[in-house]
Design an enzyme around this catalytic site. Structure first.
Site, PDB file in Angstrom:
ATOM      1  N   ASP A   1      22.149 -94.688 -11.218  1.00  0.00           N
ATOM      2  CA  ASP A   1      22.334 -93.167 -11.459  1.00  0.00           C
ATOM      3  C   ASP A   1      23.583 -92.865 -11.220  1.00  0.00           C
ATOM      4  OD1 ASP A   1      22.303 -90.382 -11.769  1.00  0.00           O
ATOM      5  OD2 ASP A   1      20.316 -90.205 -11.431  1.00  0.00           O
TER       6      ASP A   1
ATOM      7  N   LYS B   1      25.880 -82.292 -15.249  1.00  0.00           N
ATOM      8  CA  LYS B   1      26.493 -82.241 -14.086  1.00  0.00           C
ATOM      9  C   LYS B   1      28.321 -82.487 -14.419  1.00  0.00           C
ATOM     10  CE  LYS B   1      22.626 -81.543 -12.120  1.00  0.00           C
ATOM     11  NZ  LYS B   1      21.795 -82.175 -12.766  1.00  0.00           N
TER      12      LYS B   1
HETATM   13  O1  P1T Z   1      18.820 -81.579 -14.261  1.00  0.00           O
HETATM   14  P1  P1T Z   1      18.768 -82.953 -15.133  1.00  0.00           P
HETATM   15  O2  P1T Z   1      19.810 -82.959 -16.164  1.00  0.00           O
HETATM   16  O3  P1T Z   1      17.399 -83.316 -16.075  1.00  0.00           O
HETATM   17  O4  P1T Z   1      19.305 -84.448 -14.249  1.00  0.00           O
HETATM   18  C1  P1T Z   1      18.142 -84.723 -13.404  1.00  0.00           C
HETATM   19  C2  P1T Z   1      19.481 -85.488 -12.302  1.00  0.00           C
HETATM   20  C3  P1T Z   1      19.320 -86.847 -12.287  1.00  0.00           C
HETATM   21  N1  P1T Z   1      20.257 -87.393 -11.447  1.00  0.00           N
HETATM   22  C4  P1T Z   1      20.836 -86.817 -10.279  1.00  0.00           C
HETATM   23  C5  P1T Z   1      21.584 -87.817  -9.326  1.00  0.00           C
HETATM   24  C6  P1T Z   1      20.739 -85.456 -10.301  1.00  0.00           C
HETATM   25  O5  P1T Z   1      21.402 -85.056  -9.405  1.00  0.00           O
HETATM   26  C7  P1T Z   1      19.793 -84.974 -11.188  1.00  0.00           C
HETATM   27  C8  P1T Z   1      19.771 -83.247 -11.001  1.00  0.00           C
HETATM   28  N2  P1T Z   1      20.337 -82.844 -10.030  1.00  0.00           N
HETATM   29  C9  P1T Z   1      20.064 -81.312  -9.691  1.00  0.00           C
HETATM   30  C10 P1T Z   1      19.804 -80.478 -10.530  1.00  0.00           C
HETATM   31  C11 P1T Z   1      20.506 -81.141  -8.508  1.00  0.00           C
HETATM   32  O6  P1T Z   1      20.802 -79.895  -7.891  1.00  0.00           O
HETATM   33  O7  P1T Z   1      20.611 -82.108  -7.441  1.00  0.00           O
END
Ligand code: P1T
Length: 387
Positions: free
Chosen positions: A177, A202
């Site tokens: 990831d 992000k």
């Molecule tokens: O929120 P989404 O687009 O479904 O992504 C999930 C996700 C996956 N991998 C990592 C490393 C992430 O940080 C996240 C989502 N994280 C947040 C919403 C947060 O505030 O950490």
């Protein structure tokens, strides 16, 4: 067909990846193809696409662009980062075992333990910065090694090349990831990963205006299997979301420089502050993963977490007192954000599991944005003065 950009620099690939002038009008930006279906000349004979769950030209452009950023031929876009992660895990079958990091986004941990475990997968969570711990967790039925580096929220660093070798020997897929690092700073496929996953919500999207996810691979067979899952399960992004993400990623390289500049300054400021007991930022020489980070990352990114003297209450109070750092979940947008992982993004991780991984209840996490550095430092200073 998009031109081959493999010989170009990262910025050129970010700007041009996936986008060719639209053939009818010459529009330089890929339009939003807001359509569910496509008229076919004859039964079962599509021009390019037949149905927008299966394929859409705006999504095609985004998928090609994200793949280009990671230096790979194949990308697939999903409705969210979680949908992308779920699609990768659906490559496995009941009875398979996964070795995963012990400091992951709370939603990933929740998907693994509360949903997929029920479907017959089993998980071992280990500190993947400790190679011996990863080796020890392997079982004959291990089929996947799942890693975040830097991790969310403790910014732990794992050695990607070494982990790739371990996974290869074990006959397991290696998925990274790469949400925190972004391809501007770290390219796991070139270090031996089989799959890279993003929450494009992000840094890739970068403007806090769209939720999305992506999976990238160099392996055409994995691409086929994932495209099958993408179509069969249907967790696809709509064309507007693809458009926004595509627009955002064209400036990824510019934004990441500023995120890194500001985060380095914030980490250095916090490390010197008398009320701060611990700073987690891989760019600090005191960080245990600093040397590995220097080897495999171009710079150390925009995320910083820290602990305050006195535990939970001062961290809570700080979140209420910052003015530019807004109190919110998520990260990677142009705006600076602050949050308390134990009660917010990682509340779905059981307290004892969190604490065992080193996630203190009072930990504060910053997503350092691209505002002016002096304003960010002044904001933290006034908030720290008040707690
Ligand atoms: O929120 P989404 O687009 O479904 O992504 C999930 C996700 C996956 N991998 C990592 C490393 C992430 O940080 C996240 C989502 N994280 C947040 C919403 C947060 O505030 O950490």
């Amino acid at each position: 067909m998009a031109q081959d950009l493999s010989g170009y620099g990262f910025g050129t690939r970010a700007v041009h990846g996936g986008t060719e002038p639209e053939p009818v009008t010459g529009a330089i930006m890929t339009p939003v193809f807001q359509t569910s279906t496509y008229v076919q000349p004859r039964p079962a004979e599509a021009k390019l696409h037949e149905y927008s769950r299966t394929g859409n030209p705006t999504r095609d452009a985004l998928e090609a662009a994200v793949a280009t950023l990671e230096g790979a031929p194949h990308g697939l876009a999903f409705a969210s980062g979680m949908a992308a992660i779920d699609a990768v895990l659906r490559l496995l079958s009941a009875g398979d075992h996964v070795v995963a990091g012990d400091d992951l986004y709370g939603g990933t941990y929740r998907l693994f333990t509360k949903v997929l475990q029920r479907c017959g997968l089993s998980f071992s969570f280990v500190d993947t910065s400790n190679l011996a711990a990863v080796e020890a967790a392997l079982r004959p039925e291990t089929r996947l090694l799942w890693v975040e580096t830097p991790t969310n929220p403790l910014l732990k660093i794992s050695d990607l090349s070494a982990l790739a070798a371990i996974a290869r020997r074990a006959g397991a897929l290696f998925a990274v990831d790469n949400t925190f690092a972004t391809p501007a700073l770290q390219q796991p496929l070139s270090l031996g990963a089989d799959l890279v996953v993003h929450s494009t919500t992000k840094y890739v999207g970068g403007h806090s205006d769209v939720v999305g996810g992506a999976v990238v691979t160099r392996d055409p067979e994995l691409r086929e299997r994932l495209a099958f899952i993408q179509n069969a399960a249907g967790a696809v992004p709509g064309p507007w979301d693809c458009f926004l993400t595509l627009r955002g990623l064209k400036t990824l390289h510019l934004r990441m420089e500023r995120h890194c500049d500001n985060a380095e300054a914030v980490a250095a400021f916090l490390a010197e502050h008398p009320k701060v007991t611990r700073v987690h930022y891989p760019g600090l020489p005191s960080h245990p993963g600093h040397e590995v980070a220097r080897r495999q990352m171009r710079r150390c990114g925009g995320m910083v977490s820290f602990e305050l003297e006195g535990g939970i209450q001062p961290g809570y109070d700080l979140c209420l007192r910052t003015r530019i750092f807004r109190l919110a979940e998520s990260l990677g947008g142009v705006e600076s954000l602050v949050e308390q992982p134990a009660t917010m993004t990682h509340a779905s991780v059981e307290p004892e599991v969190r604490r065992a991984a080193g996630l203190a209840d009072g930990l504060v996490r910053l997503s350092v944005g691209v505002e002016d550095r002096e304003d960010l430092l002044a904001d933290l200073e006034q908030a720290l003065d008040a707690v």
